[in-house]
Design an enzyme around this catalytic site. Structure first.
Site, short mmCIF file in Angstrom:
data_model
loop_
_atom_site.label_atom_id
_atom_site.label_comp_id
_atom_site.label_asym_id
_atom_site.label_seq_id
_atom_site.Cartn_x
_atom_site.Cartn_y
_atom_site.Cartn_z
N LYS A 80 0.57 -0.55 -0.03
CA LYS A 80 0.01 -0.12 -0.31
C LYS A 80 1.19 1.39 0.26
O LYS A 80 0.42 2.50 -0.21
CB LYS A 80 -0.76 0.30 0.89
CG LYS A 80 -0.40 0.09 2.62
CD LYS A 80 -1.12 -0.02 3.66
CE LYS A 80 -0.81 0.04 4.74
NZ LYS A 80 -0.10 1.85 5.08
N ASP A 81 2.13 0.84 0.43
CA ASP A 81 2.73 2.42 0.09
C ASP A 81 3.40 2.51 -1.24
O ASP A 81 4.35 3.30 -2.00
CB ASP A 81 4.18 1.78 1.40
CG ASP A 81 3.72 1.97 2.58
OD1 ASP A 81 2.49 2.39 3.80
OD2 ASP A 81 4.54 1.75 3.32
N ARG A 128 -7.63 8.52 4.61
CA ARG A 128 -9.33 7.07 3.69
C ARG A 128 -9.97 6.95 5.62
O ARG A 128 -11.32 6.88 5.38
CB ARG A 128 -8.17 6.32 3.78
CG ARG A 128 -9.11 5.04 2.98
CD ARG A 128 -8.46 4.09 2.73
NE ARG A 128 -7.74 3.25 3.68
CZ ARG A 128 -7.72 2.69 4.45
NH1 ARG A 128 -9.14 2.02 4.92
NH2 ARG A 128 -6.36 2.49 5.64
N ARG A 129 -9.04 6.44 6.55
CA ARG A 129 -10.10 5.86 7.37
C ARG A 129 -10.66 6.89 7.78
O ARG A 129 -11.56 7.06 8.62
CB ARG A 129 -9.24 5.92 8.94
CG ARG A 129 -8.15 3.95 8.14
CD ARG A 129 -7.06 3.78 9.26
NE ARG A 129 -6.59 2.00 8.47
CZ ARG A 129 -5.13 1.91 8.87
NH1 ARG A 129 -4.64 2.67 8.93
NH2 ARG A 129 -4.62 1.08 8.50
N ARG A 146 0.87 9.85 14.61
CA ARG A 146 1.85 9.02 13.76
C ARG A 146 2.42 8.38 15.13
O ARG A 146 2.47 8.68 15.64
CB ARG A 146 2.75 10.02 13.07
CG ARG A 146 2.86 11.06 11.83
CD ARG A 146 2.72 10.72 10.74
NE ARG A 146 4.29 9.68 10.53
CZ ARG A 146 4.93 9.94 10.15
NH1 ARG A 146 4.86 11.42 8.99
NH2 ARG A 146 6.02 9.28 9.43
N ARG A 152 1.33 4.39 18.90
CA ARG A 152 0.09 4.53 18.36
C ARG A 152 -0.97 3.41 20.05
O ARG A 152 -1.78 3.88 20.11
CB ARG A 152 -0.96 3.82 16.88
CG ARG A 152 -0.03 5.01 16.46
CD ARG A 152 -0.81 4.81 14.46
NE ARG A 152 0.27 5.08 13.56
CZ ARG A 152 0.08 6.01 12.33
NH1 ARG A 152 -1.33 4.87 12.19
NH2 ARG A 152 0.87 6.33 11.95
N CYS A 239 -1.33 7.45 -1.33
CA CYS A 239 -1.57 6.50 -0.56
C CYS A 239 -2.09 7.50 0.87
O CYS A 239 -3.11 6.45 1.57
CB CYS A 239 0.23 5.41 0.17
SG CYS A 239 0.89 6.35 0.73
#
Length: 328
Positions: A80-81, A128-129, A146, A152, A239
Site C-alpha cells: 500500500k506504500d 482514508r480511515r 503518527r 499508537r 496512499c
C-alpha cells in the site's frame, strides 16, 4: 556456495517482521541464505503528516535507491506504500500471499466503534480511515497521529485516546492481535488498495533473481491488488488519498477444461471501491465483478464508474468526457 541475498527493509519492528517472513520463505523454497539490510527512509525520520511530506513514496524511495545503486539485491515494501507508477529499472518480482487486509479498532475497555460514547477520540494517520470514520456518523472526534504500532497503542493504554484504527495485518505480524477490540467490516471501513499485501522488488536486469523470487509470488493476490492499484492509478491518487479498494477472488462459473473431460473452476474477482470526502459528507461506493484474468480492466472500469458518480471532485481529478451519442 552463493553469497547471501541482501534484502533491503525499513528498520521498524513491523517492516523487519514482514521482511523476515519473506526472507524465511525464500530460504525455505530455494535454500539461499538471506540477510536483512536496514535502510532508513524519509518517512521514518519525519514527524510530519504523510500528506504534508508527499505521502506516496516516502517509505519507498530510499529502498529503491539502494536497489539501483547495488547496496541490496531485493527490497520488501508494504504494497500500500508503493506508488502505482512503474519505477524505471525495477520490477515487482513477487507479491506473496496476502494477510487479512481489514482495518482493526483497538479501543479502551474492549469497546467496539458502536459502543464508544459520542465525542470519543479515535486516532489514525490515514485520511482514508478518517473520512470513513466520519462518514459513519457516530459523532467521534478523529485525531491525526503518527508513530509506530507500539506508539499508537500506547496512546490508548495511557488514556490519551479512546481508540486507534490500525491495519489488522500489521498487528498480526507483530503478535499484537490481543489489542484488537473489533475487526472492521469492509462495508464500514474499506481497506487501502494493497493493504495486507507485500511487494518484493528487484532490478529489472537481474533475470535470474526475478525468476527465483517468483517462488514466493501468489497469482491470486497479485490479481487482486492489481485491480485495486489500477483503480488508484486511474483516480490519480496516492496512499494518502481518501480512496478505499478491496478485491476478492471467489469461485465463479464452471468452464470446460480443454485438457480433460472434466471441468475447471473459473475464478471471479469481486472489486469494491470507495471515495470519501474528508468530512465524510460525500461517500461514493461502487463494485464490479469479472474474471480474475481481467483484473486490470476491472480496476479501470470501477474507477471510471466512481468518476461518473462524482469522485473526481473529491480527489481532484477531471471527470471523463461525456460519450458522443450516435445521432445518425
Amino acid at each position: 556456495m552463493s553469497d547471501p541475498l541482501r534484502l533491503g527493509t525499513r528498520g521498524s519492528k513491523l517492516a523487519l517482521a514482514q521482511s523476515q517472513g519473506v526472507a524465511d520463505a525464500l530460504t525455505a523454497a530455494t535454500g539461499r541464505e538471506v540477510r536483512l539490510v536496514e535502510i532508513t527512509t524519509y518517512g521514518d525520520v519525519s514527524n510530519e503528516p504523510l500528506a504534508g511530506i508527499g505521502g506516496t513514496g516516502v517509505f519507498v524511495n530510499a529502498l529503491r535507491e539502494a536497489l539501483l545503486d547495488g547496496r541490496v539485491d531485493v527490497a520488501v515494501h508494504s504494497l500500500k506504500d508503493l506508488p502505482t507508477a512503474d519505477a524505471e529499472g525495477l520490477t515487482l518480482a513477487a507479491v506473496p500471499t496476502r494477510a487479512d487486509p481489514r482495518d482493526a479498532l483497538c479501543a479502551r475497555d474492549g469497546l467496539t466503534l458502536g459502543e464508544l460514547p459520542p465525542g470519543s477520540t479515535v486516532g489514525t494517520g490515514s485520511p482514508r480511515r478518517s473520512a470513513q470514520l466520519r462518514a459513519l456518523g457516530l459523532d467521534l472526534e478523529v485525531v491525526p497521529i503518527r508513530g509506530n504500532v507500539d506508539t499508537r497503542l500506547s496512546k490508548v493504554a495511557d488514556g490519551e485516546l479512546d481508540g486507534v484504527v490500525l491495519a489488522h495485518a500489521g498487528l498480526a505480524r507483530l503478535g499484537r492481535l490481543d489489542s484488537v477490540t473489533e475487526v472492521l467490516d469492509p462495508l464500514q471501513m474499506l481497506p487501502a488498495p494493497g493493504q495486507g499485501a507485500l511487494a518484493v522488488e528487484c532490478r529489472s536486469d537481474a533475470a535470474e533473481l526475478v525468476n527465483m523470487l517468483a517462488v514466493v509470488d501468489d497469482p491470486t493476490t497479485r490479481a487482486a491488488v492489481l485491480a485495486e492499484r489500477t483503480l488508484l492509478a486511474v483516480l490519480d491518487s496516492g496512499c494518502s488519498a481518501p480512496v478505499g479498494a478491496y478485491a476478492v477472488a471467489a469461485e465463479g462459473d464452471y468452464a470446460p477444461d480443454d485438457a480433460s473431460t472434466g471441468a475447471t473452476v473459473q475464478l471471479e474477482l469481486y472489486v469494491r471501491g470507495a471515495v470519501i470526502s474528508g468530512d465524510g459528507a460525500v461517500n461514493i461506493r461502487k463494485s464490479v465483478t469479472g474474471p480474475v484474468e481481467k483484473a486490470e480492466e476491472l480496476g479501470r472500469q470501477l474507477a471510471h464508474e466512481l468518476l461518473d458518480d462524482g469522485a473526481g471532485a473529491v480527489v481532484g481529478v477531471e471527470p471523463p468526457a461525456p460519450k458522443e451519442e450516435n445521432v445518425s
